[in-house]
Design a protein around this motif. Structure first.
Motif, mmCIF file in Angstrom:
data_model
loop_
_atom_site.group_PDB
_atom_site.id
_atom_site.type_symbol
_atom_site.label_atom_id
_atom_site.label_comp_id
_atom_site.label_asym_id
_atom_site.label_seq_id
_atom_site.Cartn_x
_atom_site.Cartn_y
_atom_site.Cartn_z
ATOM 1 N N CYS A 91 38.242 -29.222 -20.070
ATOM 2 C CA CYS A 91 37.120 -28.443 -19.534
ATOM 3 C C CYS A 91 35.828 -29.235 -19.386
ATOM 4 N N SER A 92 35.611 -30.210 -20.253
ATOM 5 C CA SER A 92 34.311 -30.896 -20.292
ATOM 6 C C SER A 92 34.046 -31.740 -19.057
ATOM 7 N N ALA A 93 35.061 -31.971 -18.238
ATOM 8 C CA ALA A 93 34.852 -32.737 -17.011
ATOM 9 C C ALA A 93 33.993 -31.970 -16.006
ATOM 10 N N CYS A 94 33.947 -30.639 -16.144
ATOM 11 C CA CYS A 94 33.167 -29.814 -15.211
ATOM 12 C C CYS A 94 32.155 -28.912 -15.916
ATOM 13 N N HIS A 95 32.494 -28.445 -17.115
ATOM 14 C CA HIS A 95 31.667 -27.435 -17.789
ATOM 15 C C HIS A 95 30.870 -28.029 -18.942
ATOM 16 N N SER A 96 29.601 -27.681 -18.987
ATOM 17 C CA SER A 96 28.738 -28.097 -20.089
ATOM 18 C C SER A 96 28.793 -27.075 -21.221
ATOM 19 N N MET A 97 28.293 -27.489 -22.391
ATOM 20 C CA MET A 97 28.070 -26.582 -23.524
ATOM 21 C C MET A 97 26.755 -27.008 -24.169
ATOM 22 N N LYS A 98 25.670 -26.724 -23.485
ATOM 23 C CA LYS A 98 24.363 -27.260 -23.849
ATOM 24 C C LYS A 98 23.760 -26.640 -25.100
ATOM 25 N N LEU A 99 24.375 -25.596 -25.645
ATOM 26 C CA LEU A 99 23.842 -24.972 -26.855
ATOM 27 C C LEU A 99 24.619 -25.367 -28.105
ATOM 28 N N ALA A 127 25.818 -28.489 -30.603
ATOM 29 C CA ALA A 127 25.583 -29.880 -30.994
ATOM 30 C C ALA A 127 26.855 -30.445 -31.621
ATOM 31 N N PHE A 128 26.994 -31.757 -31.549
ATOM 32 C CA PHE A 128 28.178 -32.390 -32.138
ATOM 33 C C PHE A 128 28.275 -32.094 -33.628
ATOM 34 N N ARG A 129 27.150 -32.068 -34.326
ATOM 35 C CA ARG A 129 27.179 -31.835 -35.770
ATOM 36 C C ARG A 129 27.665 -30.424 -36.112
ATOM 37 N N ASP A 130 27.599 -29.501 -35.145
ATOM 38 C CA ASP A 130 28.126 -28.156 -35.384
ATOM 39 C C ASP A 130 29.632 -28.167 -35.615
ATOM 40 N N TYR A 188 23.233 -32.492 -28.423
ATOM 41 C CA TYR A 188 24.055 -31.418 -27.869
ATOM 42 C C TYR A 188 25.050 -32.014 -26.877
ATOM 43 N N PHE A 189 26.148 -31.289 -26.633
ATOM 44 C CA PHE A 189 27.140 -31.805 -25.708
ATOM 45 C C PHE A 189 26.467 -32.105 -24.365
ATOM 46 N N PRO A 190 26.539 -33.327 -23.880
ATOM 47 C CA PRO A 190 25.871 -33.657 -22.614
ATOM 48 C C PRO A 190 26.596 -33.045 -21.413
ATOM 49 N N SER A 191 25.823 -32.688 -20.413
ATOM 50 C CA SER A 191 26.401 -32.117 -19.192
ATOM 51 C C SER A 191 27.150 -33.199 -18.421
ATOM 52 N N PRO A 192 28.273 -32.859 -17.796
ATOM 53 C CA PRO A 192 29.011 -33.858 -17.010
ATOM 54 C C PRO A 192 28.322 -34.210 -15.695
ATOM 55 N N PHE A 193 27.293 -33.437 -15.323
ATOM 56 C CA PHE A 193 26.579 -33.686 -14.070
ATOM 57 C C PHE A 193 25.095 -33.861 -14.350
ATOM 58 N N ALA A 194 24.449 -34.655 -13.507
ATOM 59 C CA ALA A 194 23.027 -34.936 -13.692
ATOM 60 C C ALA A 194 22.164 -33.704 -13.445
ATOM 61 N N ASN A 195 22.570 -32.854 -12.503
ATOM 62 C CA ASN A 195 21.804 -31.658 -12.154
ATOM 63 C C ASN A 195 22.689 -30.687 -11.392
ATOM 64 N N GLU A 196 22.122 -29.553 -11.002
ATOM 65 C CA GLU A 196 22.894 -28.525 -10.309
ATOM 66 C C GLU A 196 23.408 -29.017 -8.960
ATOM 67 N N PHE A 224 38.091 -21.296 -29.452
ATOM 68 C CA PHE A 224 36.987 -22.242 -29.645
ATOM 69 C C PHE A 224 35.723 -21.750 -28.949
ATOM 70 N N LEU A 225 35.862 -21.221 -27.752
ATOM 71 C CA LEU A 225 34.688 -20.737 -27.020
ATOM 72 C C LEU A 225 34.115 -19.488 -27.675
ATOM 73 N N MET A 226 34.961 -18.705 -28.328
ATOM 74 C CA MET A 226 34.463 -17.551 -29.071
ATOM 75 C C MET A 226 33.631 -18.019 -30.265
ATOM 76 N N TRP A 227 34.112 -19.051 -30.966
ATOM 77 C CA TRP A 227 33.336 -19.598 -32.073
ATOM 78 C C TRP A 227 32.002 -20.164 -31.573
ATOM 79 N N ALA A 228 32.024 -20.871 -30.446
ATOM 80 C CA ALA A 228 30.793 -21.456 -29.903
ATOM 81 C C ALA A 228 29.772 -20.371 -29.584
#
Length: 283
Positions: free
Chosen positions: A71-79, A81-84, A126-134, A240-244
């Motif tokens: 999923c991370s190739a297209c979808h971000s999870m900007k909220l 963090a790796f430490r979470d 935080y997990f970096p976005s796979p794209f620079a912008n929209e 996993f997405l429910m936990w996030a």
């Protein structure tokens, strides 16, 4: 004169609504989506119980692996963090390694030149976005914007059940039938999925821009040896997405139980006090 003008304006408005309502093509599309849309599948999750529900850490780690590799190739999870990730059972060294090996680097500023640059991620990032912008995201996805997945499980009706159904529910539109056995394209020929979209009966209008993310069994190799079937991968990533989206669910349940016990004991004490105080006052 004003009344006549108001009457004509109202008549024009009502006529426009009537024409829009009677448009056959729009009506067919809406009816097709209504008749052939499916509700999320009912599957069992350890966190479903509103009182005793809790997360399965092993499942969450598998779900994170699916997100990372698929999923991370297209979808971000900007909220998130790796430490979470320590909350789902990863150790500090493992989190540090995950951040360092992440496929997308974190944007930053070069201290010496002041120019924009990138660096390896840290556990505090935080997990970096796979794209620079929209604009870049749309350019890489046929003008569709992949949604951020941080709270997707709470912002979609059905939560984890909906996500699981969506990612595992792609179907061949040709010959697809509803519960009554009627074929979609025979009943609604104009409802054929447009080029560039994909048929999915669990999506609101049946057609989704995202291609099937879980295309084959064994798409990921689970670290714990679990067989990576399409259904298993869909179940795990939905958990996993429910936990996030709700990482404090277990704390909330524990707090609720503690409050209930406190109120129960307080009620019993209050009743006992009432009986003691008013025992000799009754006539």
């Amino acid at each position: 004169m004003v009344r006549i003008g108001g009457f004509l304006a109202g008549l024009a408005f009502v006529s426009a609504l009537l024409v829009a309502f009677l448009m056959p093509r729009d009506a067919a599309v809406v009816t097709a989506a209504h008749e052939f849309h499916r509700e999320p599948k009912e599957i069992s999750y350890s966190f479903d119980n509103p009182v005793w529900g809790k997360y399965d850490r092993q499942q969450l780690q598998r779900g994170f692996q699916v997100y990372k590799e698929v999923c991370s190739a297209c979808h971000s999870m900007k909220l998130v963090a790796f430490r979470d990730l320590e909350e789902i059972g990863f150790t500090k060294p493992e989190v540090k390694a995950i951040a360092k090996q992440w496929s997308t680097e974190v944007p930053t500023i070069n201290d010496k030149t002041g120019e924009p640059t990138t660096r390896k991620a840290l556990p505090s990032d935080y997990f970096p976005s796979p794209f620079a912008n929209e604009t870049a995201a749309r350019a890489g996805n046929n003008n569709a914007l992949p949604p951020d997945l941080s709270t997707i499980a709470k912002s979609r009706e059905g939560g984890a059940h909906y996500i699981h159904s969506l990612v595992t529910g792609y179907a061949d539109q040709a010959g697809y039938k509803n519960e009554e056995g009627e074929e979609l394209l025979k009943k609604f020929p104009d409802a054929k999925t447009p080029p560039g979209l994909h048929f999915n009966p669990y999506f609101a209008n049946l057609n989704i821009a995202m291609p099937p993310p879980l295309a084959a069994e064994g798409q990921v190799t689970y670290a714990d040896g679990t067989k990576a079937t399409i259904d298993q991968m869909g179940t795990d990533v939905a958990a996993f997405l429910m936990w996030a989206a709700e990482p404090k669910l277990e704390n909330r349940h524990r707090t609720g139980i503690a409050v209930f016990l406190f109120l129960l004991i307080a009620t019993m004490l209050a009743y006992g006090s009432y009986q003691t105080i008013w025992r000799d006052k009754k006539h």
